[in-house]
Design an enzyme around this catalytic site. Structure first.
Site, PDB file in Angstrom:
ATOM      1  N   CYS A 195      16.401  11.286   9.707  1.00  0.00           N
ATOM      2  CA  CYS A 195      16.027  11.565  11.262  1.00  0.00           C
ATOM      3  C   CYS A 195      15.655  13.155  11.010  1.00  0.00           C
ATOM      4  CB  CYS A 195      17.519  11.819  11.976  1.00  0.00           C
ATOM      5  SG  CYS A 195      16.969  12.244  13.702  1.00  0.00           S
ATOM      6  N   CYS A 223      14.873  15.085  13.806  1.00  0.00           N
ATOM      7  CA  CYS A 223      15.198  15.689  15.316  1.00  0.00           C
ATOM      8  C   CYS A 223      15.565  16.858  14.866  1.00  0.00           C
ATOM      9  CB  CYS A 223      16.260  14.694  16.102  1.00  0.00           C
ATOM     10  SG  CYS A 223      17.979  15.110  15.578  1.00  0.00           S
ATOM     11  N   ASP A 266      15.003   3.761  40.185  1.00  0.00           N
ATOM     12  CA  ASP A 266      15.576   2.451  40.576  1.00  0.00           C
ATOM     13  C   ASP A 266      15.948   2.308  41.982  1.00  0.00           C
ATOM     14  OD1 ASP A 266      17.846   4.175  40.969  1.00  0.00           O
ATOM     15  OD2 ASP A 266      18.789   3.485  39.171  1.00  0.00           O
ATOM     16  N   SER A 267      16.131   1.398  42.576  1.00  0.00           N
ATOM     17  CA  SER A 267      16.211   0.962  44.023  1.00  0.00           C
ATOM     18  C   SER A 267      17.512   1.659  44.657  1.00  0.00           C
ATOM     19  CB  SER A 267      15.805  -0.151  44.359  1.00  0.00           C
ATOM     20  OG  SER A 267      16.995  -1.163  43.914  1.00  0.00           O
ATOM     21  N   ASP A 279      16.171   0.704  29.907  1.00  0.00           N
ATOM     22  CA  ASP A 279      16.723   2.046  30.092  1.00  0.00           C
ATOM     23  C   ASP A 279      18.316   1.858  30.122  1.00  0.00           C
ATOM     24  OD1 ASP A 279      18.510   2.440  33.314  1.00  0.00           O
ATOM     25  OD2 ASP A 279      17.454   0.699  33.092  1.00  0.00           O
ATOM     26  N   HIS A 333      19.784  14.444  19.570  1.00  0.00           N
ATOM     27  CA  HIS A 333      19.911  13.621  18.449  1.00  0.00           C
ATOM     28  C   HIS A 333      19.894  11.834  19.018  1.00  0.00           C
ATOM     29  CE1 HIS A 333      20.653  11.083  14.727  1.00  0.00           C
ATOM     30  NE2 HIS A 333      21.617  10.742  15.492  1.00  0.00           N
ATOM     31  N   CYS A 356      19.402  17.259  13.287  1.00  0.00           N
ATOM     32  CA  CYS A 356      19.621  16.763  12.121  1.00  0.00           C
ATOM     33  C   CYS A 356      18.779  17.774  11.174  1.00  0.00           C
ATOM     34  CB  CYS A 356      19.037  15.411  12.057  1.00  0.00           C
ATOM     35  SG  CYS A 356      20.083  14.139  12.608  1.00  0.00           S
ATOM     36  N   GLN A 412      17.109 -11.914  39.942  1.00  0.00           N
ATOM     37  CA  GLN A 412      18.512 -11.968  39.871  1.00  0.00           C
ATOM     38  C   GLN A 412      18.724 -13.511  39.677  1.00  0.00           C
ATOM     39  OE1 GLN A 412      20.953  -9.762  39.850  1.00  0.00           O
ATOM     40  NE2 GLN A 412      19.743  -7.944  40.367  1.00  0.00           N
ATOM     41  N   GLY A 464      20.067  -0.277  44.425  1.00  0.00           N
ATOM     42  CA  GLY A 464      21.058  -1.696  44.408  1.00  0.00           C
ATOM     43  C   GLY A 464      22.240  -1.484  43.439  1.00  0.00           C
TER      44      GLY A 464
END
Length: 371
Positions: free
Chosen positions: A305, A307, A94-95, A267, A336, A310, A190, A97
């Site tokens: 799950c 993972c 990311d920038s 994100d 998880h 789990c 924006q 900002g």
């Protein structure tokens, strides 16, 4: 403008959801996708090997924090962020900002850029459009973001107009400074909660021309309905042949709703931060692992799950680790939560491929329970 790095494979016949892929120099990213956040060159409490095991296709780094510490020039000496953190898959940066917005008491924003003081030692620093691009080019990320100006919610129309216009002017300067064309550059739409300003911002960015487009300035305190509404009114004004990224969002429900409205990339720190705070996401809703009802619970966090957490540990053990403040708690909880998010996106991609995303969405909400 160069050919688009984004390929659209198929669309839902029921909504705006779409299935595609983004080509980067470190590999192809299948979309829709969630990007784990690695603010300071690390996704907190997990290793790059852990991330690969859960099939994280792309992660996010933070320009502001890496600019301050350890410094982009040092990272560049290690072959960029990929070499520095030993990650050979795509990275988006990311920038800065949003961080400048978050630390606005330390920053002064002018036409030139943002003059601010380090939150670490108070030293004077400056980040303008050209500097933001130079830092990201040194970091060597696969996808760079334009420097933008973010405003709080609520904000009056005059403030929003000024911020939106400045974001467009900065975007043009970012594009002019962008010399490493093997690194993709996304513009950020924006416009606050004003649909006409969102449309204006999108049109101005398209005139400049970017490899992809992000929707910024949301998830800053506005009601969920407004966030989804602004997403819905913005997406139709963006090119169909470019990836669309909704920044800083969000809950599992937000991901499902974003995809429904045509978002390709997400994100958020939520899965990792909540993991460290003991809130865990499952296919039937959230679990607050410190609650006493899990003290003798022999079940895994989520029976559906697969993972590492789990497959190997009970809710009782995870509760014990958390209330004992053991470091392993952060590690297992984060594995998880990230696995849950990434698996959710994989299921979403599959449902779009067979044109059953509406059914998937209905089933997703039908499984959720409240603790």
């Amino acid at each position: 403008m160069c050919a688009s790095p984004f390929t659209l494979h198929c669309r839902s016949s029921e909504c705006s959801a779409r299935r595609g892929e983004l080509q980067t120099r470190h590999g192809v990213v299948q979309t829709p996708i969630f990007m784990p956040v690695g603010t300071q060159g690390t996704v907190k409490s997990v290793s790059p090997a852990n991330l690969k095991e859960m099939n994280a296709q792309i992660i996010l780094g933070n320009t502001y924090h890496l600019f301050i510490r350890p410094g982009h020039k040092l990272i560049e000496k290690f072959g960029g962020l990929h070499g520095f953190m030993n990650w050979d898959r795509p990275i988006l940066t990311d920038s800065g900002g949003f961080q400048i917005f978050s630390l606005q008491q330390l920053a002064k924003i002018t036409e030139e850029g943002a003059a601010f003081r380090s939150h670490l030692d108070g030293s004077k620093l400056f980040l303008g459009p050209e500097e933001a691009i130079a830092v990201q080019q040194a970091l060597g990320s696969d996808v760079m973001m334009c420097l933008d100006t973010c405003i709080p919610y609520p904000a009056d129309r005059k403030t929003t107009v000024n911020s939106t216009n400045l974001t467009s002017r900065w975007a043009a300067r970012c594009r002019s400074a962008h010399s490493s064309r093997e690194q993709l550059l996304f513009g950020i739409v924006q416009g606050g909660v004003y649909p006409e300003l969102r449309e204006q911002s999108a049109a101005e960015l398209i005139d400049i021309g970017f490899d992809g487009y992000a929707i910024g300035g949301l998830s800053v305190g506005e009601p969920k309905e407004l966030m989804h509404g602004m997403t819905e009114v913005t997406v139709p004004h963006l090119p169909q042949d470019r990836a669309v990224y909704l920044m800083g969002v969000g809950t599992p429900e937000d991901l499902v709703e974003g995809v429904w409205r045509g978002i390709d990339m997400f994100d958020c720190v939520m899965p990792t931060r909540n993991a460290r705070n003991g809130t865990l996401f499952t296919s039937t809703g959230k679990i607050v692992i410190k609650n006493s009802k899990y003290r003798e619970d022999k079940e895994p966090l989520d029976g559906s799950c697969d993972c590492y957490t789990c497959k190997n540990f009970s809710r009782a053990y995870l509760r014990h680790l958390f209330v004992s403040r053991e470091i392993l708690s952060y590690h297992l909880n984060t594995i998880h939560n990230l696995h849950y998010y990434l698996n959710l996106m994989e299921q979403i991609r599959k449902s779009i491929e067979i044109d059953s995303f509406a059914r998937f969405r209905e089933d997703f909400y039908g499984r959720l329970e409240s603790e």
